[in-house]
Enzyme design. Structure first.
Site, PDB file in Angstrom:
ATOM      1  N   LYS A 127      60.621  55.093  15.442  1.00  0.00           N
ATOM      2  CA  LYS A 127      60.147  55.438  16.774  1.00  0.00           C
ATOM      3  C   LYS A 127      58.607  55.450  16.842  1.00  0.00           C
ATOM      4  O   LYS A 127      57.934  55.385  15.823  1.00  0.00           O
ATOM      5  CB  LYS A 127      60.716  56.788  17.192  1.00  0.00           C
ATOM      6  CG  LYS A 127      62.258  56.819  17.274  1.00  0.00           C
ATOM      7  CD  LYS A 127      62.855  55.757  18.199  1.00  0.00           C
ATOM      8  CE  LYS A 127      64.216  56.094  18.748  1.00  0.00           C
ATOM      9  NZ  LYS A 127      65.343  55.755  17.860  1.00  0.00           N
TER      10      LYS A 127
HETATM   11  C1  LIG Z   1      66.722  56.764  18.246  1.00  0.00           C
HETATM   12  C2  LIG Z   1      67.512  57.099  19.445  1.00  0.00           C
HETATM   13  C3  LIG Z   1      68.245  58.300  19.558  1.00  0.00           C
HETATM   14  C4  LIG Z   1      68.505  59.272  18.458  1.00  0.00           C
HETATM   15  O1  LIG Z   1      67.594  59.454  17.551  1.00  0.00           O
HETATM   16  P1  LIG Z   1      67.810  59.883  16.021  1.00  0.00           P
HETATM   17  O2  LIG Z   1      66.554  60.642  15.812  1.00  0.00           O
HETATM   18  O3  LIG Z   1      67.869  58.626  15.228  1.00  0.00           O
HETATM   19  O4  LIG Z   1      69.008  60.727  15.921  1.00  0.00           O
HETATM   20  C5  LIG Z   1      68.861  58.581  20.776  1.00  0.00           C
HETATM   21  N1  LIG Z   1      68.798  57.726  21.806  1.00  0.00           N
HETATM   22  C6  LIG Z   1      68.145  56.563  21.721  1.00  0.00           C
HETATM   23  C7  LIG Z   1      68.100  55.667  22.920  1.00  0.00           C
HETATM   24  C8  LIG Z   1      67.502  56.196  20.542  1.00  0.00           C
HETATM   25  O5  LIG Z   1      66.882  55.030  20.466  1.00  0.00           O
END
Ligand SMILES: *Cc1c(COP(=O)(O)O)cnc(C)c1O
Length: 402
Positions: free
Chosen positions: A186
């Protein structure tokens, strides 16, 4: 997209502060921690940078969504309207609180189509959950109006769109609550982590307790905490929060680079009249973590993907339509209700019904869409080379299919 590309001395310094004291937990140990409170500091920074009243860190973005739903009172039998294009985590969180994911079509914003949301409302609908995919956003004014009319909760899954805004406000701070993920890919990362953001004191207070076994954090020490409700352990650690603290201070740099590189690559694709781009709602400011573009037909898009693969330039380009993680077409485990333990009958029936549900409007968009991930570390020369090669591959396919 990823903050991990610019990991360095700042992150090491913050982590080292924690390692020096050895207090790896975010709560308690007031004496030995010698004033080091990385999670608290990161929560404070999040409220300041993104402009919300409250922030509760969690162990992941999925945990943040689950926590937000619990804190908003979403539970057994409630329907949550969400898009057919997202990451699997979005429906995992819905199922985890006993609710029912109601998947609906997207539009050329690559997020919830407000018309499809309206059509999906039933007496069981409790929440609308837009997922701001790939750096940009849903039409939040339209969704907010629907939620106001029908007294529904608006929960923003902004896990992929850290740093984007709508009409001057950060995504995830506009609905009743919103979430970011800080997983490794992210825009800012903690390795693993997430956050619930809200302007509502009650939602925050519940999120705070829920992520720490329901402890009310009002005791004179942890042992004296009471439990007004049952919670879980979705805590972040001080080590993870330390990484996030270094990263959030660099967010401005990350976004600047993302926007610059996105714009430079886009200028190449704009040379091709047949290529169009994802729609950003009026008043929206894309975080530019991806450049999402369309070709006129599914056939041409598939041919371009094949051509890019042949030429060895497909890496970093995502054709979500056939991707196992992000689009309904490949979520057989969801459509087969393949859970390890029993679901409630209503949940199970709703999932099995997805097998019979077609999403022609979303298919028509996703089958023509390619998203190019924007790197923070591309040089101008690399962007030029990438842009020229992509343009050549697309032109070749268009020419051959004239
Ligand atoms: C990455 C992501 C999540 C969840 O994140 P994690 O930290 O990997 O559990 C939820 N929604 C979307 C759209 C994502 O891209």
């Amino acid at each position: 997209m990823p903050g991990f590309e610019l990991f360095g001395a700042e992150e090491r310094k913050e982590v080292n502060d924690v390692l020096e004291t050895g207090i790896l937990m975010r709560y308690g140990f007031d004496g030995p921690r010698q004033g080091i409170w990385k999670a608290k500091e990161l929560e404070q920074a999040i409220t300041e940078v993104f402009g919300c009243k409250y922030a509760q860190l969690t162990s992941s973005g999925t945990a943040a969504l689950t926590t937000a739903m619990a804190a908003l009172g979403i539970g057994a039998g409630d329907e949550v309207i969400m898009p057919a294009f997202t990451f699997v985590a979005s429906f995992e969180a819905v199922l985890s609180v006993g609710a029912i994911p109601v998947l609906v079509d997207i539009d050329e914003t690559l997020t919830l189509n407000p018309g499809a949301v309206r059509a999906a409302i039933t007496p069981q609908t409790k929440c609308v959950m837009p997922v701001h995919m790939c750096g940009s956003m849903a039409d939040l004014d339209a969704l907010k109006q629907i939620c106001d009319e029908h007294r529904l909760i608006l929960l923003e899954d902004a896990c992929q769109s850290i740093g984007a805004s709508y009409k001057g406000r950060s995504l995830a701070t506009i609905g009743d609550a919103g979430t970011f993920s800080f997983d490794f890919v992210k825009t800012i990362t903690c390795a693993e982590g997430g956050v619930v953001m809200t302007n509502k004191e009650e939602v925050y207070r519940k999120s705070d307790g829920y992520t720490d076994h329901g402890h009310d954090h009002l005791g004179v020490d942890r042992g004296a905490d009471l439990h007004p409700f049952i919670g879980y352990n979705y805590r972040i650690s001080e080590l993870h929060a330390a990484v996030g603290l270094a990263q959030i201070r660099k967010l401005g740099t990350f976004l600047g680079l993302q926007k610059k590189n996105n714009k430079a690559l886009r200028a190449y694709l704009e040379q091709i009249p047949e290529v169009s781009f994802r729609v950003v709602p009026e008043g929206g400011d894309d975080s530019c973590s991806f450049l999402s573009w369309f070709l006129p037909t599914e056939e041409l898009t598939k041919a371009v993907v094949t051509e890019m693969k042949t030429q060895g330039i497909l890496a970093g380009n995502f054709y979500w339509f056939v991707n196992n993680w992000h689009y309904i077409s490949k979520w057989d485990h969801l459509k087969n209700a393949a859970t390890l333990s029993a679901l409630s009958d209503v949940q199970r029936e709703a999932l099995l019904r997805l097998k019979e549900t077609a999403f022609p409007a979303s298919d028509a968009i996703m089958s023509r869409c390619i998203s190019t991930a924007i790197s923070l570390v591309w040089t101008d020369e690399q962007i030029r080379e990438k842009g020229e090669k992509m343009v050549a591959a697309i032109r070749e396919v268009l020419q051959a299919n004239k």
